[in-house]
Design an enzyme around this catalytic site. Sequence first.
Site, short mmCIF file in Angstrom:
data_model
loop_
_atom_site.label_atom_id
_atom_site.label_comp_id
_atom_site.label_asym_id
_atom_site.label_seq_id
_atom_site.Cartn_x
_atom_site.Cartn_y
_atom_site.Cartn_z
N THR A 199 0.85 -1.19 0.00
CA THR A 199 0.00 0.00 0.00
C THR A 199 0.89 1.23 0.00
O THR A 199 1.65 1.45 0.93
CB THR A 199 -0.87 0.01 1.26
OG1 THR A 199 -1.56 -1.22 1.35
CG2 THR A 199 -1.86 1.15 1.21
N LEU A 200 0.80 2.01 -1.05
CA LEU A 200 1.57 3.25 -1.09
C LEU A 200 0.68 4.45 -0.80
O LEU A 200 1.10 5.41 -0.17
CB LEU A 200 2.24 3.42 -2.47
CG LEU A 200 3.32 2.37 -2.74
CD1 LEU A 200 3.70 2.37 -4.20
CD2 LEU A 200 4.54 2.65 -1.89
#
Lengths: 243, 265
Positions: free
Chosen positions: A20-21
């Site tokens: 997850t960025l």
Amino acid sequence: MNYFEGLEGTVSSESDSQRTLTPYVTGTSVIGIKYKDGILMTADMGGSYGSTLRYKGVERMKPVGKHSIIGASGEISDFQEIMRYLDELIIHDNMWDDGNSLGPKEIHNYLTRVMYNRRNKFDPLWNTLVLGGIKNGQKYLGMVSSIGVHFEDDHIATGFGNHLARPILRDEWKEDMSFEDAVKLLEKCMLVLLYRDRSAINKLQITKITEEGATVYQPYALKTHWGFTAFKNPANGGAEGSW
Amino acid sequence: MFRNQYDTDVTTWSPAGRLFQVEYAMEAVKQGSAAIGLRSKTHVVLATVNKANSELSSHQKKIFKADDHIGVAIAGLTADGRVLSKYLRSECINYGFTYESKLPVGRLVVQLADKAQVCTQRSWKRPYGVGLLVAGLDESGAHLYYNCPSGNYFEYQAFAIGSRSQAAKTYLERKFEKFMSSSREDLIKDALFAIKETLQGEELTSSICTVAVVGVEEPFQIIDQKTIHDLIESLEPKEEAPAPAADQGAAMQEDRSPEVAPMDI
């Protein structure tokens, strides 16, 4: 606050596929307080897609085992992942079938380990979690963030709630409040959030945990008041040039 | 036990449905020096007889602390016991780290039993040759368990293992009904009496036994020799063993030093 922005180039490319960025569908504040019989928690049912109020039926609070409830703000898919971890944990706990059961403190610490370990791998679960419960008369309320910061308190709030709700709670929370008083206090906080948090929607749920078990109440809306002269007549009401 | 053609392998059944290697492992427990345990509602006491190879050597460590709330006493192959104690400590500390809470004794004991069972079903392993008395406290109260090389475990009010443990068991069987409501001191005294039974005439001194206790407000700890010595002293007048034996013991303690002091030259 994007702690993990711009990290793309810093870790080996093979492991980049699943992390997850940035969050996509997010929930806003969760508030939890201790009261006479246990813990009360509240959150709205909104799932925002950026600045769009996309989903309006998202349950952001769930019971965990016999003694606890969890509330999450942040990325909804990560919350669903956390629920899968917790379901597995509770199932294994039940499979022992020996009269012992994981209480809120144990679950809070388990979650802290999970969040912190993910943070160390630069692949965080993008949530701030509120964990509350009561076991053998002992009330417990704590919070874990996506970087593993964790603590316990008599009242907890996430996101905007930290800035808007906690001052109210600090002034007005008391030990052993009745159910009615506690709900009124939560509603007061949620109303402020509704007025001032752009990601809040007017559809909230209250969840309660006592020795008897967890109850997730049906969603309802708060009465709002928009009839201020400053809104109706900005030019004359002193609203000019103000927020 | 006699040798037969079905006892070479732990994974070979005998026609009578027995696994001889497992039974031989349990024999090893019976050969070890005695260990006993007893519990009340709030405390658990472990006591062991110290065996030393010779007067020159120190005695074997047979009681291990696994965590503040759990301890074990072993009988049998002490090396196996040491390794299993390391496992117990590891499990306790990992649970404590993940959940910040004490590992329930019942769960630890099951994990230990499953570990022992594995060794009864692999051809390249051998059963652990040690019996463990696991004493611990958790939310549901005070517990005493016995873990066997076979992978079985049982909960006990009081139990004894090792050589001449039958004498201790007989004593415990007479007294166990009142253990649940015993005070900490009475429990320790009963433990010492039970150890005395296994000594069968040999004198009970604080150097020949080790006693450990865990309780509701008391983390697991081995009681120091001085306290044990004092407790043993206080036992003498209330002794239930036949009087002649005590007299004999006293007589043997009579002055052994020579009449004349030895000279330096």
